[in-house]
Motif scaffolding. Structure first.
Motif, PDB file in Angstrom:
ATOM      1  N   THR A  64      38.833  20.219  20.551  1.00 44.54           N
ATOM      2  CA  THR A  64      39.566  19.180  19.841  1.00 44.54           C
ATOM      3  C   THR A  64      38.587  18.258  19.126  1.00 44.54           C
ATOM      4  O   THR A  64      37.440  18.105  19.556  1.00 44.54           O
ATOM      5  N   ASP A  65      39.059  17.668  18.040  1.00 43.40           N
ATOM      6  CA  ASP A  65      38.277  16.638  17.358  1.00 43.40           C
ATOM      7  C   ASP A  65      38.790  15.247  17.734  1.00 43.40           C
ATOM      8  O   ASP A  65      38.387  14.254  17.165  1.00 43.40           O
ATOM      9  N   GLY A  66      39.712  15.212  18.703  1.00 42.74           N
ATOM     10  CA  GLY A  66      40.305  13.946  19.131  1.00 42.74           C
ATOM     11  C   GLY A  66      41.662  13.688  18.501  1.00 42.74           C
ATOM     12  O   GLY A  66      42.422  12.859  18.990  1.00 42.74           O
ATOM     13  N   ARG A  67      41.966  14.395  17.434  1.00 45.18           N
ATOM     14  CA  ARG A  67      43.261  14.265  16.752  1.00 45.18           C
ATOM     15  C   ARG A  67      44.074  15.546  16.838  1.00 45.18           C
ATOM     16  O   ARG A  67      45.278  15.524  17.009  1.00 45.18           O
ATOM     17  N   ARG A  68      43.394  16.677  16.638  1.00 47.18           N
ATOM     18  CA  ARG A  68      44.024  17.996  16.610  1.00 47.18           C
ATOM     19  C   ARG A  68      43.289  18.926  17.556  1.00 47.18           C
ATOM     20  O   ARG A  68      42.089  18.787  17.791  1.00 47.18           O
ATOM     21  N   GLY A  69      44.026  19.924  18.056  1.00 46.88           N
ATOM     22  CA  GLY A  69      43.412  20.978  18.846  1.00 46.88           C
ATOM     23  C   GLY A  69      43.052  22.144  17.941  1.00 46.88           C
ATOM     24  O   GLY A  69      43.659  22.327  16.876  1.00 46.88           O
ATOM     25  N   TYR A  70      42.080  22.927  18.365  1.00 50.00           N
ATOM     26  CA  TYR A  70      41.649  24.114  17.611  1.00 50.00           C
ATOM     27  C   TYR A  70      41.516  25.279  18.574  1.00 50.00           C
ATOM     28  O   TYR A  70      40.659  25.274  19.452  1.00 50.00           O
ATOM     29  N   LEU A  71      42.403  26.243  18.427  1.00 46.45           N
ATOM     30  CA  LEU A  71      42.384  27.436  19.255  1.00 46.45           C
ATOM     31  C   LEU A  71      41.522  28.482  18.559  1.00 46.45           C
ATOM     32  O   LEU A  71      41.743  28.797  17.394  1.00 46.45           O
ATOM     33  N   GLN A  72      40.552  28.997  19.281  1.00 46.63           N
ATOM     34  CA  GLN A  72      39.614  29.959  18.705  1.00 46.63           C
ATOM     35  C   GLN A  72      39.402  31.118  19.676  1.00 46.63           C
ATOM     36  O   GLN A  72      39.461  30.949  20.877  1.00 46.63           O
ATOM     37  N   HIS A  73      39.114  32.261  19.156  1.00 48.68           N
ATOM     38  CA  HIS A  73      38.665  33.416  19.941  1.00 48.68           C
ATOM     39  C   HIS A  73      39.577  33.777  21.117  1.00 48.68           C
ATOM     40  O   HIS A  73      39.124  33.937  22.240  1.00 48.68           O
ATOM     41  N   LEU A  74      40.848  33.944  20.861  1.00 50.48           N
ATOM     42  CA  LEU A  74      41.747  34.466  21.888  1.00 50.48           C
ATOM     43  C   LEU A  74      41.623  35.980  21.909  1.00 50.48           C
ATOM     44  O   LEU A  74      41.729  36.632  20.868  1.00 50.48           O
ATOM     45  N   ALA A  75      41.398  36.548  23.088  1.00 50.14           N
ATOM     46  CA  ALA A  75      41.323  38.002  23.221  1.00 50.14           C
ATOM     47  C   ALA A  75      41.845  38.417  24.589  1.00 50.14           C
ATOM     48  O   ALA A  75      41.663  37.728  25.586  1.00 50.14           O
ATOM     49  N   VAL A  76      42.498  39.572  24.597  1.00 48.12           N
ATOM     50  CA  VAL A  76      42.931  40.220  25.830  1.00 48.12           C
ATOM     51  C   VAL A  76      42.486  41.669  25.730  1.00 48.12           C
ATOM     52  O   VAL A  76      42.651  42.309  24.688  1.00 48.12           O
ATOM     53  N   ALA A  77      41.909  42.184  26.802  1.00 45.31           N
ATOM     54  CA  ALA A  77      41.466  43.577  26.833  1.00 45.31           C
ATOM     55  C   ALA A  77      42.648  44.493  26.513  1.00 45.31           C
ATOM     56  O   ALA A  77      43.765  44.249  26.982  1.00 45.31           O
TER      57      ALA A  77
END
Length: 144
Positions: A64-77
């Motif tokens: 987060t930057d304190g205002r917004r969240g940032y979802l990155q690199h989601l992976a499932v085998a």
């Protein structure tokens, strides 16, 4: 048995292998052990791994930057997909962000990664066609 817990830097080798083996997931030099260690420290309690019998089968990096969240690199085998693990990881991150007052989260998906786009849309995420991402690189390293 599936468990979801906070990601720790000791998970790095397993997680980076999972991310590296995942199609359409773009890794850069910025995903080094040291950078991820600092990222996890700055964004404590927001990134998670999914374990099946102590083996990491899913992971998500979130900040987060304190205002917004940032979802990155989601992976499932691959052999664990279509079992709700990705959905559970996303849900855990949204809950963790809500707990610190972050209600809106963004993510980036490669334009040709139709599977990921469909997955996120099935969870209620929506594309933002009115904006365009720009990047600036002050390094000589083009893979950062």
């Amino acid at each position: 048995m599936l468990t979801i817990r906070e990601m720790d830097i000791s998970d790095y080798d397993s997680v980076i292998k999972l991310w590296s083996d995942t199609e359409n997931l773009s890794l850069r030099d910025a995903d080094s052990r040291e950078n991820i260690k600092q990222y996890l420290k700055r964004n404590s309690g927001l990134s998670f791994v999914a374990e099946w019998d102590k083996e990491i089968v899913g992971a998500v990096l979130v900040g987060t930057d304190g205002r917004r969240g940032y979802l990155q690199h989601l992976a499932v085998a691959p052999e664990y997909r279509k079992q709700g693990i990705g959905q559970a990881l996303v849900g855990k991150t949204i809950q963790a962000l809500n707990n610190i007052g972050i209600a809106k989260t963004h993510l980036f998906v490669l334009s040709d990664n139709v599977g990921a786009q469909s997955f996120y849309q099935s969870l209620g995420w929506y594309p933002r066609d009115e904006i365009r991402m720009f990047s600036f690189n002050s390094s000589v390293n083009l893979n950062i």
